[in-house]
Design a protein around this motif. Sequence first.
Motif: not given
Length: 415
Positions: A212-227
Motif C-alpha cells: 500500500k505504501e510503495n505501489a504506484k500501480v492501483p492496489v486491491i487490498e486483501t487478506g489481513t483478518g483481525n476478526n
Amino acid sequence: MTDLQLLGDQAKRAATQLGLLDTKQKNQLLYSMAAAIQDNTEEILQANQSDLDQADENGIKEVMKDRLRLTKERVEAMADGIRQVAQLKDPIGTIKHMWKNEDGLTIGQKQVPIGVIGIIYESRPNVTTDAASLCFKSGNAVILRGGKESFYSNQLLVDILQEALEKNHFSRYAIQFVDDTMHETADEMMQLTDFLDVLIPRGGAGLIKHVKENAKVPVIETGTGNNHIYVDKEAQLDMAIEIIANAKAQRPSVCNACETLLIHKEVAAFFLPAIEEKLIELDVELHADQRASEYLPSATLATKEDWATEFLDYILAVKVVDSIDEAIAHINYYNTKHSEAIVTDNYFATQKFLNEVDAAAVYVNASTRFTDGFVFGFGAEIGISTQKLHARGPMGLEALTSTKYIIYGDGQIRK
C-alpha cells in the motif's frame, strides 16, 4: 534478477490474445491445465517437500507450515479447483445494461477483462493455481510473485501450467512467475505502471502495508483478518462454544480465523468457564482483559497490542464488554474490515450488528471461517478484499472484470 519489463511486455501481448478467446476455448485450456496438475502430482509433492525442508531449517512454526504443506489430496483439490472455474459462468462479454438515451443512442454496459494483473503473495501454493485459473477465465494475463517459503512449489506449478498452454497452442505468457524472491524485485513490480493494470497483495499485515505504501500501480487490498466474535447476553451457550471453537481452532493460520472474543458482562460468569474448557482441549492460549481473567484461570493478562493482533496461531484474545454498543465500537476500532460475527437469539441485536459493524462479511450465529470464495459459490477466489472500492469480500470472476460502454447510433451528432 528477473527482467520485469520483459515479463510485463509478454503479459500485455498475451492479454490481447486471451481477450479474443471464447468461453469454450478458455474452458478447454483450463481442463488441460487441471489434468496437467493432476498428472504431475508426485513432482509437485517433491518440490513442496523442498519448501518444507527449508521451512524446518528456518524454524517456521508448525501452524504456519500447514499453509505451505501440500498433500496428494490438496493437489487433487487444486486440480478440481481449476475445473470448477472452468464450469463457472463466464462474465466476459456480458451486457449488464442496455438503454436508449434522448439522442436515440443505444448504450450498453459490457463486462471486459481488466488486462494484466499482478499478484504478490505468501506461503500458500494453492494461491498459484487459484489465481492463475481465475485470471485466465476472466481474460486477464497474470504475473505471480510468490514468497520464498513456497518458491519451489510455485515455480513448478507455473511451469506445469505454462507447458499445458503451449501444448494446446496458446501463449505461455498468459501465466508468468517472478523467479526470484528479492525484496527489490517485489518493489520494482509495484512500479510497473506501463504493464500492470492492478496489483493484488495476499499475505500478512506487513506485506499488505508495504504494498500500500510503495505501489504506484492501483492496489486491491486483501487478506489481513483481525476478526471478532461477540457473544451477546441472549446467546445460546452450546452454539456459542461450537462457533468459537471452529472459528479459532479449525485452521488458525488462515485470514478468516477468529482472533478476539467479546462477551457480554451478563453472561461472562457462566459462559467463559465453559468456553475455556473447550479451548483448552484444543490447545488454545487465552489472553484476557482484567474482567475476563476473573473467570479464566488459564489466561494471561492481555496487552493493548493483543486487540490489534492477527495471531494466526492457537491464541485468542478475550474481553468482557458492557453492551453491544461497546462491542461494536471495539470491533470497528480494531478490526481489519474482514469478517465479524455475533452469537445471539435477539433479532434486534442481530440487525444492529449487521447494520453498524464495518466489515466485508458480517455473520449472525455462524463461524467466520465461511468467508471464502468457494464457500460463497464463486469457485476459487483471488483473495478477500477488505477495502470498499471496486470489490469487497471474496473476489471471484466478477471482481476481475471492468466495464466498457458500447454505443450504437445511426448518424447522431451532438449539437
